[in-house]
Design an enzyme around this catalytic site. Sequence first.
Site, PDB file in Angstrom:
ATOM      1  N   ASP A 125       0.816  -1.220   0.000  1.00 42.84           N
ATOM      2  CA  ASP A 125       0.000   0.000   0.000  1.00 42.84           C
ATOM      3  C   ASP A 125       0.844   1.262   0.000  1.00 42.84           C
ATOM      4  O   ASP A 125       0.486   2.249  -0.640  1.00 42.84           O
ATOM      5  CB  ASP A 125      -1.024   0.004   1.140  1.00 42.84           C
ATOM      6  CG  ASP A 125      -0.429  -0.089   2.524  1.00 42.84           C
ATOM      7  OD1 ASP A 125       0.749  -0.467   2.655  1.00 42.84           O
ATOM      8  OD2 ASP A 125      -1.161   0.206   3.489  1.00 42.84           O
TER       9      ASP A 125
ATOM     10  N   ASP B 269      -5.497   0.159   5.785  1.00 39.75           N
ATOM     11  CA  ASP B 269      -6.228  -0.183   7.006  1.00 39.75           C
ATOM     12  C   ASP B 269      -7.409   0.751   7.227  1.00 39.75           C
ATOM     13  O   ASP B 269      -8.520   0.318   7.540  1.00 39.75           O
ATOM     14  CB  ASP B 269      -5.293  -0.127   8.215  1.00 39.75           C
ATOM     15  CG  ASP B 269      -4.188  -1.155   8.146  1.00 39.75           C
ATOM     16  OD1 ASP B 269      -4.247  -2.043   7.273  1.00 39.75           O
ATOM     17  OD2 ASP B 269      -3.258  -1.070   8.969  1.00 39.75           O
TER      18      ASP B 269
END
Length: 385
Positions: A34, A174
């Site tokens: 990410d 997240d």
Amino acid sequence: MNRTAQGFRVLYGHPPEGVWAAPGRVNLIGEHTDYNDGFVLPFALPQRTEVAAARRTDRILRVHSVGTASGTVSRDLAELDPVHPPQGPDSWAAYPAGVAWALLEADVPIGGADLYIRSDVPAGAGLSSSAALEVATALALDDLYALGLTRTELAALARRAENAYVGVPCGVMDQMVSACAVEGHALHLDTRTLAQRHIPFDCASAGLRLLVIDTRVKHSLADGAYAERRAACHRAAAALGVPSLRDVPYGDLERALARLDDPVGRKRVRHVVTENERVRRTGELLRAGRLREAGPLLTEGHLSLRDDYEVSCPELDLAVSAAGAAGAHGSRMTGGGFGGSALSLIDADAEPAVTRAVTEAFVREGYAPPRVTAAAPSAGAARLH
């Protein structure tokens, strides 16, 4: 009135204006991609953090978290400083304080608030308890002050809080899955564009189950290791002349590796590029309903995290190998690494045998028994009351 709202009323002497919740997450595949602008495939867990909240007439943020030793922590909004976030027993308070700071930094008008926090997302298990707290706080403040922010905006502000206020250089995965998840689906996220695709992920209908194996360990080696790996990826991208490692095509991987002199950099690049490919392939299998075939990709991902990214640990490796020996279709560590949790894709009727095999393996090695639970893709953040 739920327990969180009741706790708020007892502590503060009046009822909250509402209760908001955000879940933890498991990343099915796509680890350490990410912050390289890559692709991830997480889903939300049933475990969640609840925040009961009410506005104040002053500029004080008062927060209380059930189960913490420090009790209630108060901060003046005018004095929130990312250089000096709460430390020691109050360090958990940096997360809600950081969200308030990020909103103010973005010129979003908020005032003070009383917060009462209760969570069943295990801390330190690699299930993103911090993002759950950040997103639940952001959603509460958004509703209390009628800010009208989108879920993507809330996730971005929560990430800003963790990066700049708490000081953890995480990517946005997240917070995005905690804010945006859909029940029964995994979230395919392009972390560069934030484009989302919700992919059905129904293990039960396929006769499967996904276990989360919480090793209940966190090694000190993780201190600073996350930032080191992120820096290594950025150095490698610069050496290859690309904006990020996401821009290295899978088909050009060997040519790219040949251009790098740094052996550690080559390993980091190989993991990120192959992991992006594993996300692509896993997404295709899920869309085709071929869930069992995703198992080997999970194990392949774990070996890459162990050998090329070097973020595994003996307990995680043992969980993966023991589950595999007991018949799992595939297993891998999930989260940042150096402890936390592994996940394992198994036949539903194999759950007792796999759980027993992993537990016995841990006991033989002198480790505390792991905590093993089944995970089902759940909904993202929401107002409860």
